[in-house]
Scaffold this motif. Structure first.
Motif: not given
Length: 388
Positions: A364-369, A385
């Protein structure tokens, strides 16, 4: 088609008798289509793609296949020749041509019916954006067709006509004539079914019977009106033939508008003899103008003009014996033309770049950024993602 009758005074109506174009909508032909149990012509049932989303990577050109399902029935006495065409319609109005297989289909005359598939292959298409591009694919089927119409016409000598009026009788009632196509002195024509409503008749204020007199010039009208079958359009008029009964002579001359010319030929049907006329070449060229070669506004006007085409000519009654009873014959006409039906399908082209390849593997974090990725949630929880 049917138009609203204009309310005109005597002076305008007198002018319109000899020149119907002085009215706002001069010609109103009602025709009764003779229905049959069979539908002739071409119908595109479906035009699906194998996938509505087409993917590529790093701007690589794409190939994709579409399949159209078509059904067609030939006329009793005419082979049905169908030409297929497909293309991508781009945002600037230009066309990127595809290939069809088969490119042409011929169905032999005799009311033969076939249902079949036609493939449309688009190859090496590269005019798309860096991410998502929407395009419309158009599938066309052009085919030859023929429509016919006939119009009953009653004729009477002027002296006999006035004699009947003087005793307060209607000429039809006086002669004990009951015609199911007659209403208020107007005879409705009859026509065959097809993608174009094709009718022959006279201007609606020129009522029957037609009276033999030096001063009476009537106008015969031939009308083609698009029925918009399958997003269809009339593409080309090959010929319009008008058969005129022996009791009538068309008025052709420099001072009289006439869209038909003599062929010098005649035909006999039973006891009747009919002169043959053809649509003049200048009107045919005008009707067959290629709308695709014009700029946008002119092209739209060109297509609109072909939705209803009207051709006319004056006629007068040949001399009738004073002792003759009221009698009837028929005008008849045939139009040979090319009609086009089409089907549209929207596709989405997804153009992915190398830096987007890892989106599906991101948390999730990598996808958001990552601006090239999109986060998918279900019930407020991270699900996956994906690519933008």
């Amino acid at each position: 088609g049917v138009v609203t009758k204009a309310q005109v005074g005597f002076f305008k109506l007198s002018n319109a008798w000899n020149d119907p174009t002085t009215l706002v909508k001069p010609y109103s032909l009602e025709t009764e289509v003779v229905k049959t149990d069979l539908e002739y012509g071409v119908k595109i049932n479906q035009f699906p793609v194998l996938r509505s989303d087409v993917s590529t990577q790093n701007n690589a050109p794409i190939d994709f296949l579409m399949i159209a399902n078509v059904e067609a029935r030939s006329l009793p006495e005419e082979d049905l020749v169908i030409d297929f065409d497909c293309y991508i319609r781009e945002a600037n109005g230009k066309q990127f041509k595809g290939n069809t297989e088969p490119p042409i289909k011929i169905i032999q005359k005799g009311e033969n019916f076939e249902r079949f598939n036609v493939a449309c292959l688009i190859s090496d298409y590269s005019n798309f954006d860096t991410k998502l591009t929407s395009r419309t694919v158009v599938f066309n089927a052009k085919y030859n067709f023929a429509s016919q119409s006939w119009f009953r016409a009653y004729f009477i000598d002027e002296g006999k006509f006035r004699e009947i009026l003087e005793i307060g009788k209607n000429p039809f009632a006086y002669n004990k004539i009951e015609d199911p196509l007659l209403k208020g002195g107007i005879i409705k024509s009859q026509s065959t079914n097809g993608p174009v409503t094709f009718a022959v008749g006279t201007a609606d204020f020129q009522t029957q019977p037609f009276v033999e007199s030096e001063n009476n010039i009537y106008r015969i009208v031939v009308l083609l009106s698009n029925n918009f079958v399958g997003l269809g359009n009339l593409r080309q008029i090959d010929d319009i033939t008008l058969y005129v009964p022996n009791a009538v002579e068309l008025v052709i001359g420099e001072d009289k508008q006439c869209d038909f010319e003599q062929t010098g030929q005649s035909i006999s049907i039973g006891d009747g003899k009919f002169s043959t006329y053809k649509l003049i070449e200048s009107q045919k060229r005008k009707a067959n103008a290629d709308c695709n070669l014009l700029v946008s506004n002119e092209a739209r006007d060109c297509v609109d003009d072909k939705n209803e085409l009207t051709y006319t000519c004056g006629f007068k009654i040949n001399e009738i014996s004073e002792n003759a009873d009221m009698f009837y014959s028929e005008f008849a006409s045939r139009s040979d033309y090319v009609y086009e039906v089409k089907k549209l399908y929207a596709i989405t082209i997804r153009n992915r770049q190398d830096n987007e390849i890892g989106c599906t593997a991101l948390a999730e974090n990598g996808c958001v950024t990552n601006p090239s990725c999109v986060v998918n949630y279900r019930d407020g929880q991270f699900e996956s993602c994906g690519f933008c």
